[in-house]
Each structure stands twice: as C-alpha cells, then as structure tokens.
Design a protein around this motif. Structure first.
Motif, PDB file in Angstrom:
ATOM      1  N   ASP A 113       0.811  -1.211   0.000  1.00 46.76           N
ATOM      2  CA  ASP A 113       0.000   0.000   0.000  1.00 46.76           C
ATOM      3  C   ASP A 113       0.848   1.266   0.000  1.00 46.76           C
ATOM      4  OD1 ASP A 113       0.990  -0.367   2.501  1.00 46.76           O
ATOM      5  OD2 ASP A 113      -0.851   0.148   3.547  1.00 46.76           O
ATOM      6  N   ALA A 114       2.134   1.119  -0.047  1.00 41.91           N
ATOM      7  CA  ALA A 114       3.000   2.291   0.063  1.00 41.91           C
ATOM      8  C   ALA A 114       3.629   2.614  -1.293  1.00 41.91           C
ATOM      9  CB  ALA A 114       4.078   2.053   1.098  1.00 41.91           C
ATOM     10  N   LEU A 115       3.090   3.628  -1.932  1.00 44.99           N
ATOM     11  CA  LEU A 115       3.652   4.136  -3.174  1.00 44.99           C
ATOM     12  C   LEU A 115       3.666   5.655  -3.076  1.00 44.99           C
ATOM     13  CD1 LEU A 115       4.672   3.388  -6.043  1.00 44.99           C
ATOM     14  CD2 LEU A 115       2.338   3.766  -6.831  1.00 44.99           C
ATOM     15  N   ARG A 116       4.790   6.241  -3.390  1.00 47.94           N
ATOM     16  CA  ARG A 116       4.936   7.702  -3.304  1.00 47.94           C
ATOM     17  C   ARG A 116       5.433   8.255  -4.624  1.00 47.94           C
ATOM     18  NH1 ARG A 116       8.439   8.338   2.210  1.00 47.94           N
ATOM     19  NH2 ARG A 116       7.103   7.127   3.568  1.00 47.94           N
ATOM     20  N   GLN A 117       5.015   9.483  -4.893  1.00 48.17           N
ATOM     21  CA  GLN A 117       5.539  10.192  -6.057  1.00 48.17           C
ATOM     22  C   GLN A 117       6.558  11.203  -5.550  1.00 48.17           C
ATOM     23  OE1 GLN A 117       3.244  13.287  -8.009  1.00 48.17           O
ATOM     24  NE2 GLN A 117       3.866  12.472 -10.005  1.00 48.17           N
ATOM     25  N   LEU A 118       7.761  11.138  -6.097  1.00 48.18           N
ATOM     26  CA  LEU A 118       8.817  12.099  -5.771  1.00 48.18           C
ATOM     27  C   LEU A 118       8.969  13.040  -6.965  1.00 48.18           C
ATOM     28  CD1 LEU A 118      11.155  13.110  -3.996  1.00 48.18           C
ATOM     29  CD2 LEU A 118      12.602  11.383  -5.102  1.00 48.18           C
ATOM     30  N   ARG A 119       8.751  14.324  -6.709  1.00 42.69           N
ATOM     31  CA  ARG A 119       8.836  15.323  -7.782  1.00 42.69           C
ATOM     32  C   ARG A 119       9.912  16.342  -7.407  1.00 42.69           C
ATOM     33  NH1 ARG A 119       5.246  17.054 -11.649  1.00 42.69           N
ATOM     34  NH2 ARG A 119       3.665  15.723 -10.728  1.00 42.69           N
ATOM     35  N   VAL A 120      10.796  16.627  -8.356  1.00 42.56           N
ATOM     36  CA  VAL A 120      11.845  17.630  -8.154  1.00 42.56           C
ATOM     37  C   VAL A 120      11.603  18.765  -9.140  1.00 42.56           C
ATOM     38  CG1 VAL A 120      14.314  18.105  -8.157  1.00 42.56           C
ATOM     39  CG2 VAL A 120      13.485  15.862  -7.431  1.00 42.56           C
ATOM     40  N   SER A 121      11.524  19.996  -8.625  1.00 41.54           N
ATOM     41  CA  SER A 121      11.328  21.194  -9.449  1.00 41.54           C
ATOM     42  C   SER A 121      12.563  22.078  -9.337  1.00 41.54           C
ATOM     43  CB  SER A 121      10.114  21.989  -8.974  1.00 41.54           C
ATOM     44  OG  SER A 121       8.964  21.191  -8.989  1.00 41.54           O
ATOM     45  N   VAL A 122      13.012  22.589 -10.457  1.00 49.77           N
ATOM     46  CA  VAL A 122      14.135  23.532 -10.492  1.00 49.77           C
ATOM     47  C   VAL A 122      13.661  24.769 -11.241  1.00 49.77           C
ATOM     48  CG1 VAL A 122      16.499  23.942 -11.278  1.00 49.77           C
ATOM     49  CG2 VAL A 122      15.835  21.675 -10.464  1.00 49.77           C
ATOM     50  N   THR A 123      13.862  25.944 -10.650  1.00 49.02           N
ATOM     51  CA  THR A 123      13.472  27.211 -11.282  1.00 49.02           C
ATOM     52  C   THR A 123      14.684  28.127 -11.355  1.00 49.02           C
ATOM     53  OG1 THR A 123      12.802  28.165  -9.166  1.00 49.02           O
ATOM     54  CG2 THR A 123      11.085  27.083 -10.470  1.00 49.02           C
TER      55      THR A 123
END
Length: 146
Positions: A113-123
């Motif tokens: 049941d453990a699923l994560r989305q990892l998002r990296v943003s660079v500006t």
C-alpha cells in the motif's frame, strides 16, 4: 577567334577606355554584401542565444536529477520534502523536492500500500522570464512484509 579579340583591343585603345568596374557597380556590390553580412550576423546571434538557453536548461535538468538521486539514495523511510539553492557555472537555481502518497487499489490487493511520487522542481531566471523544469518518479516500499 583571335582576330575578334585583336579587334576588340584596337577598339578599346581607340576609345581610350579600359575595362573596369564603375563606381556605381562597386557601391551596389558593397550594398549587397553588407545586407548579406547583417543577415548572417543576426543568424549567428540567434544561434548563440539558443546554445546558451540549451546549456542553462541542461544544467537545470542535471541539478534536478542530482537532487532526485540524493533523495532516492536516502532510502524509503528517509525521503522527505526539501528545498534549496545552487549556483552552477554562474547561474542561480532554486530547487524543491515534493513527496506525495499515491493510492493504487491494485497494490493494496497485493498487500502493498505504500507508493509515493517524488517530484523535483528547479526554477531559474533567464533574462526577464522565469523558467522551470520538473521531473518525477514513483517510489515503492521495498521492505518485505510477512
């Protein structure tokens, strides 16, 4: 054939004129060359600007991948949202990692049941515009549950 050239030379000598470019022809040729050079210079400046934009974008993507790798290497339990800044080759970038839980009913049926989305943003700022790039991946809990 030779006789015609001899006659042309005699006629030329009689009139006292030599074969050469006139001032108007030289000015017209210079105008054409200068117009062509202006066009080539504009194309060169555009290519330099495009190469600079591509290099800045590539540096931002590499920074995002680096921050994602750092987060993934920390392990499932240690992944957390972070932010910071980085200076790369004279350019200033701001980065941020975000972590979001994802509900997938099919995984719950499998006992996961453990699923994560990892998002990296660079500006970053390029001229008067704000630019950004984002990359994302999904991370699952790989621990064995009995």
């Amino acid at each position: 054939m030779r006789r015609q050239t001899d006659e042309a030379r005699l006629i030329s000598m009689k009139t006292g004129r030599r074969k050469a470019f006139t001032f108007v022809e030289v000015i017209a040729a210079l105008a054409v060359v200068s117009i062509a050079l202006v066009g080539l210079l504009q194309m060169h400046l555009l290519s330099v600007k495009t190469a600079d934009t591509a290099q800045t974008m590539a540096q931002a993507v590499l920074l995002a991948r680096d921050k994602m790798t750092e987060a993934l290497c920390a392990g499932w339990q240690e992944i957390e949202a972070q932010s910071g800044t980085a200076d790369v080759n004279g350019a200033h970038y701001a980065w941020k990692t975000e972590l979001k839980s994802v509900d997938v009913p099919q995984l719950q049926n499998l006992g996961r049941d453990a699923l994560r989305q990892l998002r990296v943003s660079v500006t970053w700022q390029q001229g008067t515009e704000h630019k950004s790039v984002q990359i994302a991946t999904y991370v699952a809990d790989t621990t064995i549950h009995e």
